[in-house]
Design a protein around this motif. Structure first.
Motif, PDB file in Angstrom:
ATOM      1  N   UNK A  31       0.828  -1.208   0.000  1.00 54.33           N
ATOM      2  CA  UNK A  31       0.000   0.000   0.000  1.00 54.33           C
ATOM      3  C   UNK A  31       0.861   1.256   0.000  1.00 54.33           C
ATOM      4  N   UNK A  32       2.142   1.125   0.352  1.00 57.84           N
ATOM      5  CA  UNK A  32       3.064   2.262   0.373  1.00 57.84           C
ATOM      6  C   UNK A  32       3.826   2.318  -0.950  1.00 57.84           C
ATOM      7  N   UNK A  33       3.115   2.595  -2.035  1.00 56.26           N
ATOM      8  CA  UNK A  33       3.697   2.542  -3.374  1.00 56.26           C
ATOM      9  C   UNK A  33       4.759   3.604  -3.603  1.00 56.26           C
ATOM     10  N   UNK A  34       4.528   4.813  -3.145  1.00 55.45           N
ATOM     11  CA  UNK A  34       5.484   5.897  -3.390  1.00 55.45           C
ATOM     12  C   UNK A  34       6.853   5.572  -2.790  1.00 55.45           C
ATOM     13  N   UNK A  35       6.853   5.003  -1.599  1.00 57.59           N
ATOM     14  CA  UNK A  35       8.119   4.627  -0.965  1.00 57.59           C
ATOM     15  C   UNK A  35       8.833   3.565  -1.768  1.00 57.59           C
ATOM     16  N   UNK A  36       8.111   2.541  -2.206  1.00 56.57           N
ATOM     17  CA  UNK A  36       8.739   1.460  -2.957  1.00 56.57           C
ATOM     18  C   UNK A  36       9.183   1.899  -4.338  1.00 56.57           C
ATOM     19  N   UNK A  37       8.486   2.877  -4.926  1.00 58.62           N
ATOM     20  CA  UNK A  37       8.923   3.406  -6.219  1.00 58.62           C
ATOM     21  C   UNK A  37      10.270   4.099  -6.057  1.00 58.62           C
ATOM     22  N   UNK A  38      10.420   4.883  -5.009  1.00 63.04           N
ATOM     23  CA  UNK A  38      11.692   5.572  -4.768  1.00 63.04           C
ATOM     24  C   UNK A  38      12.812   4.574  -4.483  1.00 63.04           C
TER      25      UNK A  38
END
Length: 59
Positions: A31-38
Motif C-alpha cells: 500500500x506504500x507505493x510511493x516509498x517502494x517506487x523511490x
C-alpha cells in the motif's frame, strides 16, 4: 579487503538486480507505493552503474 574486480562487481550487480525485481514486485503488492517506487529507482540506478563498471572493467 574487497577488491573491485570483475567477479565482485558482477556478483554485486546480480544481487542488486534481484533486489530491484523484489522492490518492483512490492510496488504492486504494498500500500506504500510511493516509498517502494523511490527505493526501486535508487536500487536500479546503483545496479546499472555497477553493471556498467563490471562491463567496462572487462573491456
Amino acid at each position: 579487503m574487497v577488491s573491485l574486480d570483475h567477479y565482485t562487481l558482477g556478483y554485486a550487480a546480480f544481487a542488486l538486480m534481484s533486489l530491484a525485481m523484489l522492490s518492483g514486485a512490492l510496488i504492486f503488492l504494498s500500500k506504500r507505493r510511493e516509498t517502494w517506487i523511490r527505493v526501486h529507482i535508487v536500487i536500479s540506478v546503483i545496479a546499472y552503474i555497477i553493471m556498467f563498471l563490471a562491463i567496462w572493467l572487462v573491456r
